[in-house]
Enzyme design. Structure first.
Site, mmCIF file in Angstrom:
data_model
loop_
_atom_site.group_PDB
_atom_site.id
_atom_site.type_symbol
_atom_site.label_atom_id
_atom_site.label_comp_id
_atom_site.label_asym_id
_atom_site.label_seq_id
_atom_site.Cartn_x
_atom_site.Cartn_y
_atom_site.Cartn_z
ATOM 1 N N LYS A 179 0.833 -1.213 0.000
ATOM 2 C CA LYS A 179 0.000 0.000 0.000
ATOM 3 C C LYS A 179 0.870 1.267 0.000
ATOM 4 O O LYS A 179 0.661 2.167 -0.799
ATOM 5 C CB LYS A 179 -0.914 0.046 1.248
ATOM 6 C CG LYS A 179 -1.887 -1.112 1.361
ATOM 7 C CD LYS A 179 -2.777 -0.992 2.591
ATOM 8 C CE LYS A 179 -2.041 -1.120 3.922
ATOM 9 N NZ LYS A 179 -1.383 -2.427 4.155
ATOM 10 N N ARG B 148 -1.190 -9.496 12.751
ATOM 11 C CA ARG B 148 -1.697 -8.430 11.871
ATOM 12 C C ARG B 148 -2.507 -9.020 10.712
ATOM 13 O O ARG B 148 -3.536 -8.469 10.323
ATOM 14 C CB ARG B 148 -0.530 -7.586 11.349
ATOM 15 C CG ARG B 148 0.020 -6.671 12.429
ATOM 16 C CD ARG B 148 1.448 -6.250 12.182
ATOM 17 N NE ARG B 148 1.616 -5.389 11.040
ATOM 18 C CZ ARG B 148 2.805 -5.104 10.493
ATOM 19 N NH1 ARG B 148 3.912 -5.632 10.998
ATOM 20 N NH2 ARG B 148 2.875 -4.313 9.468
ATOM 21 N N ARG C 277 -10.062 0.449 8.152
ATOM 22 C CA ARG C 277 -9.690 -0.944 8.382
ATOM 23 C C ARG C 277 -10.784 -1.723 9.086
ATOM 24 O O ARG C 277 -10.626 -2.917 9.335
ATOM 25 C CB ARG C 277 -8.412 -1.001 9.235
ATOM 26 C CG ARG C 277 -7.132 -1.109 8.419
ATOM 27 C CD ARG C 277 -5.943 -1.122 9.379
ATOM 28 N NE ARG C 277 -4.826 -1.822 8.827
ATOM 29 C CZ ARG C 277 -3.656 -1.252 8.523
ATOM 30 N NH1 ARG C 277 -3.464 0.027 8.714
ATOM 31 N NH2 ARG C 277 -2.679 -1.972 8.039
ATOM 32 N N ARG D 209 11.339 -5.258 5.124
ATOM 33 C CA ARG D 209 11.014 -3.843 4.843
ATOM 34 C C ARG D 209 11.987 -2.885 5.516
ATOM 35 O O ARG D 209 12.390 -3.070 6.661
ATOM 36 C CB ARG D 209 9.597 -3.550 5.345
ATOM 37 C CG ARG D 209 9.272 -2.048 5.379
ATOM 38 C CD ARG D 209 7.796 -1.750 5.389
ATOM 39 N NE ARG D 209 7.014 -2.522 6.314
ATOM 40 C CZ ARG D 209 5.689 -2.622 6.257
ATOM 41 N NH1 ARG D 209 5.010 -2.002 5.303
ATOM 42 N NH2 ARG D 209 5.042 -3.338 7.139
ATOM 43 N N ARG E 16 10.880 -1.223 11.120
ATOM 44 C CA ARG E 16 9.796 -1.007 12.076
ATOM 45 C C ARG E 16 9.791 -2.110 13.124
ATOM 46 O O ARG E 16 10.014 -3.271 12.806
ATOM 47 C CB ARG E 16 8.454 -1.001 11.333
ATOM 48 C CG ARG E 16 8.118 0.347 10.762
ATOM 49 C CD ARG E 16 6.960 0.294 9.817
ATOM 50 N NE ARG E 16 5.820 -0.483 10.296
ATOM 51 C CZ ARG E 16 4.710 -0.682 9.591
ATOM 52 N NH1 ARG E 16 4.595 -0.157 8.386
ATOM 53 N NH2 ARG E 16 3.727 -1.399 10.075
#
Ligand code: ADP
Ligand code: ADP
Ligand code: ZN
Length: 214
Positions: A13, A167, A85, A124, A156
Site C-alpha cells: 500500500k 496483523r 480498516r 522492509r 519497524r
C-alpha cells in the site's frame, strides 16, 4: 481524486501510494505513519495506540478516527493508505465525506498471498519521508540510506514474523468485510499485487487514468 488502498499488511500500500502521489499529485495519508508519529512524540493518543501496535492488533476506532478526521476534511484529494480498516471506520469515512459533499472515486484492493506478506514485511526498510524499500526486492542505491531524502533507513519494530501473524489475522477478521462493503457500492477494483512493483503500479495507473477521463 479520492481513493482508498485496501490490502493486508506488507502488501504494498505504502509503496504504491508514494508512486501514485508522485505521478498524480494526490496527497498520501497513512494512518500507520500518523500513529507512529504520535507514538514518537509521546502524545496521549500515541501512548494509547502503542500497546495495540506492538501486539499487531488494530488500534481502537475512535483513536484512529481522531487522528485522521481533520485531514480528510482539509484535503480535496487524497490517497488513504491503511484507513479504513473496520466497517465502523468505513461508515465514519462515508459520513465525513457526505457532510463535505464529497465522494470516494475508487477503492483499490491489492491482492497478495499470505506467505508473501511475511517476507515482504520482515525485509522492509522504512524512511521518515514515507519512502519504503526492501532488503531484497527494492534495495536503496546506498545501503541504509534513502534514495530520495538521504535519511537513515530503519526497520519497524512491528515488522517481525510473529507480529505479522497477528496483523494478518486482524486483517482477515476486521478488514476483509470492507471488500464486500465497497463491492456493493460499485467502487471496488482489484489488482494483482503478487508481481513486480512497476507492474502493480501499471495496473493501478490504468484504473486511475480511466477515472480522470470520466
Ligand atoms: P502496514 O503498512 O503493514 O499495513 P500500517 O503502518 O498501516 O501497517 O499500520 C501499523 C499499525 O498501526 C497496525 O498494525 C495497527 O496497529 C495500526 N493501525 C494503522 N491504521 C489503522 C487503522 N485504520 N485502524 C486501526 N489500527 C490501525
Ligand atoms: P504496506 O504499506 O501494504 O504494508 P509496503 O508498501 O510498505 O506495504 O511494502 C512492504 C514491503 O514489501 C516493503 O519492503 C516494499 O519495498 C516491499 N514491496 C512492496 N511491493 C512489492 C512488490 N510488488 N514486490 C516485492 N516487494 C514489494
Ligand atoms: Zn527518505
Amino acid at each position: 481524486m479520492r481513493l482508498v488502498l485496501l490490502a493486508p499488511p506488507g502488501a504494498g500500500k505504502g509503496t504504491q501510494a508514494e508512486l501514485i502521489e508522485q505521478k498524480f499529485r494526490v496527497a498520501h495519508i497513512s494512518t500507520g505513519d500518523l500513529l507512529r508519529e504520535a507514538v514518537k512524540k509521546g502524545t496521549i493518543l500515541g501512548l494509547k495506540a502503542k500497546k495495540y501496535m506492538d501486539k499487531g492488533e488494530l488500534v481502537p476506532d475512535e483513536v484512529v478516527i481522531g487522528i485522521i478526521k481533520d485531514k480528510i476534511k482539509e484535503l480535496n484529494d487524497f490517497i488513504l493508505d491503511g484507513f479504513p480498516r473496520t466497517l465502523e471506520q468505513a461508515k465514519v469515512l462515508d459520513r465525513i465525506l457526505d457532510e463535505e459533499g464529497k465522494k470516494l472515486d475508487t477503492v483499490i484492493e491489492i491482492q497478495v498471498p499470505d506467505e508473501r506478506l511475511v517476507e515482504r514485511a520482515v525485509g522492509r526498510l522504512s524512511c521518515k519521508c514515507g519512502e519504503v524499500y526492501h532488503e531484497i526486492y527494492n534495495p536503496p542505491r546506498t545501503e541504509g540510506i534513502c534514495d530520495r531524502c538521504g535519511g537513515k533507513l530503519y526497520k519497524r519494530e512491528d515488522d517481525t514474523a510473529e507480529t505479522m501473524y497477528s496483523r494478518i489475522k486482524s486483517y482477515k477478521m476486521k478488514t476483509i468485510p470492507l471488500i464486500k462493503y465497497y463491492f456493493q457500492k460499485g467502487i471496488l477494483r482489484t489488482v494483482n499485487g503478487d508481481q513486480d512493483i512497476e507492474k502493480v503500479f501499471w495496473e493501478i495507473e490504468k484504473i486511475l487514468n480511466k477515472i480522470k477521463k470520466d
